[in-house]
Design an enzyme around this catalytic site. Structure first.
Site, short mmCIF file in Angstrom:
data_model
loop_
_atom_site.label_atom_id
_atom_site.label_comp_id
_atom_site.label_asym_id
_atom_site.label_seq_id
_atom_site.Cartn_x
_atom_site.Cartn_y
_atom_site.Cartn_z
N THR A 49 0.82 -1.21 0.00
CA THR A 49 0.00 0.00 0.00
C THR A 49 0.85 1.26 0.00
O THR A 49 0.57 2.23 -0.72
CB THR A 49 -0.92 0.01 1.23
N GLN B 218 -5.95 -1.86 -2.00
CA GLN B 218 -5.67 -0.51 -1.50
C GLN B 218 -4.95 0.29 -2.58
O GLN B 218 -4.05 -0.22 -3.23
CB GLN B 218 -4.81 -0.56 -0.23
N ASP C 150 -7.86 3.92 1.26
CA ASP C 150 -6.55 4.51 1.52
C ASP C 150 -6.20 5.62 0.53
O ASP C 150 -5.08 5.70 0.04
CB ASP C 150 -5.45 3.44 1.51
N ASP D 121 -10.87 3.88 5.34
CA ASP D 121 -9.63 4.47 5.87
C ASP D 121 -9.06 5.49 4.89
O ASP D 121 -7.86 5.52 4.63
CB ASP D 121 -8.58 3.38 6.13
N ARG E 150 -11.01 4.48 12.85
CA ARG E 150 -10.72 3.24 13.56
C ARG E 150 -9.24 3.21 13.92
O ARG E 150 -8.40 3.81 13.23
CB ARG E 150 -11.13 2.01 12.76
#
Length: 394
Positions: free
Chosen positions: A171, A206, A229, A250, A314
């Site tokens: 990622t 991602q 991401d 995220d 998170r």
């Protein structure tokens, strides 16, 4: 590859990004018309995209030169209307490099302009980037500080690539743009990753639009487009103002110390039918690993909307720290608001706070027990540029 295969490939990546938000499609279609595409490819792209989004381009496209309607002897260049004062002369403090994909100035790619910037230059190198989508992967090494990307509007100028965790070796390396130098600045430009949108739980999907790993970076009126991401706010002190940030899971993550002011945060997670409690997205995943790290994300005067049923954040790592203040939240925010990464031991170490937020998603009555309703004193350190020492560098 042949025109039809190229057309299909472009259509796939375009639809992957714009299936949930299509406001940039007119810009994209106009950009396609300006490229030197062969007639078959342009016709294919325009016929494939226009009916989906309601725009008509016609089947002709720009050539670099064409006959003037009133003077058969006069040729007109696509560069004739290029701003005459770009690039401006070099000064004692700045040098400007010019990027235009049609060849109207020094460089046709952004990376070529970055490579031309001096190593450890004390001058600010302004890379003026003309309207259009620049399909390339761009890396700014730590040896090239003090670089500015100056676009023509985040709906007009974009850098796009399609790297994923699977295709890039992880990622962290998938970013369309990767910034490792200090004192980077961007204005009025978008950063996009147009890889296909992964489903929650997919491995290797991602896809980062930009990774910011240098100190003292700032972004003004910029766009960040992706899914999982999107924005890797990796490390250093960073400032974002009047930006548009889009993603699903995220989509702002990392271990930087960053202040976001007046930004729109838009979820493109799949819509969740009424009554279902499935979670399919999260705005943030901050990666603070110990109490000794002075890092965190602070959001001031933000707005959160879009689709899905998502968390505000998170706890990617045990000391994750995020604060939302004066933020408007729609009902896509789940009542519990946050998630401890399903690790109850993190409940004692994470710092998740909310202060004077509004909207259907800001109701704190059912928030997770570790979430803090901040008072004035607790909120104050997160409410201005002092959070990122901005009075020293911004």
């Amino acid at each position: 590859m042949g025109s039809k295969k190229t057309c299909l490939a472009v259509l796939i990546v375009v639809l992957a990004v714009f299936s949930s938000t299509n406001f940039m499609v007119p810009v994209l279609l106009s950009s396609l018309r300006d490229l030197s595409l062969d007639a078959e490819l342009f016709t294919c792209l325009s016929s494939g995209l226009s009916p989906l989004f309601g725009w008509h381009l016609g089947c002709h496209h720009h050539r670099h030169r064409h006959k003037h309607p009133d003077d058969s002897q006069r040729t007109v260049s696509i560069c004739d209307n290029f701003p005459p004062d770009i690039p401006p002369p070099e000064t004692n403090t700045t040098v400007t490099l010019c990027v235009d994909r049609n060849g109207c100035c020094n460089f046709t790619t952004v990376q070529a302009a970055v490579d031309a910037a001096g190593n450890f230059s004390q001058k600010r190198t302004v890379i003026w980037i003309n309207s259009g989508i620049y399909y390339e992967k761009v890396t700014i090494l730590r040896t090239r500080p003090n670089i500015t990307f100056q676009g023509q509007g985040y709906l007009s100028t974009a850098i796009a690539w399609n790297g994923t965790a699977s295709s890039s070796g992880g990622t962290f390396y998938s970013g369309s743009v990767q910034v490792f130098s200090n004192n980077f600045m961007a204005r009025n430009i978008s950063f996009m990753n147009i890889a296909p949108i992964p489903n929650p739980g997919d491995v290797g999907g991602q896809a980062v639009a930009i990774r910011i790993s240098g100190d003292q970076a700032s972004f003004w009126g910029c766009g960040f487009f992706g899914a999982q991401d999107t924005l890797h706010d990796d490390r250093g002190r960073h400032y974002f103002r009047d930006c548009y940030i889009q993603g699903s899971i995220d989509f702002i993550f990392g271990d930087a110390r960053s202040l976001y002011e007046n930004c729109q945060l838009i979820s493109i997670a799949a819509p969740v039918p009424p009554g279902q409690k499935v979670i399919n997205g999260a705005v943030t995943a901050h990666g603070r690993a110990s109490k000794d790290e002075n890092t965190g994300f602070a959001f001031m005067n933000a707005s959160i909307g879009g689709t899905g049923r998502i968390w505000l954040g998170r706890a990617w790592r045990p000391f994750s720290r995020v604060v939302f203040a004066f933020t408007t939240m729609t009902d896509i925010i789940a009542p519990e608001g946050w998630n401890d990464f399903n690790d109850a031991t993190r409940d004692q170490t994470i710092f998740y706070g909310e202060y004077n937020c509004s909207g259907a998603g800001a109701n704190m009555s059912l928030r997770a027990p570790y979430v803090q309703r901040l008072n004035d004193t607790q909120a104050l350190p997160f409410l201005n540029i002092s959070f990122i020492d901005g009075d020293q560098w911004l």
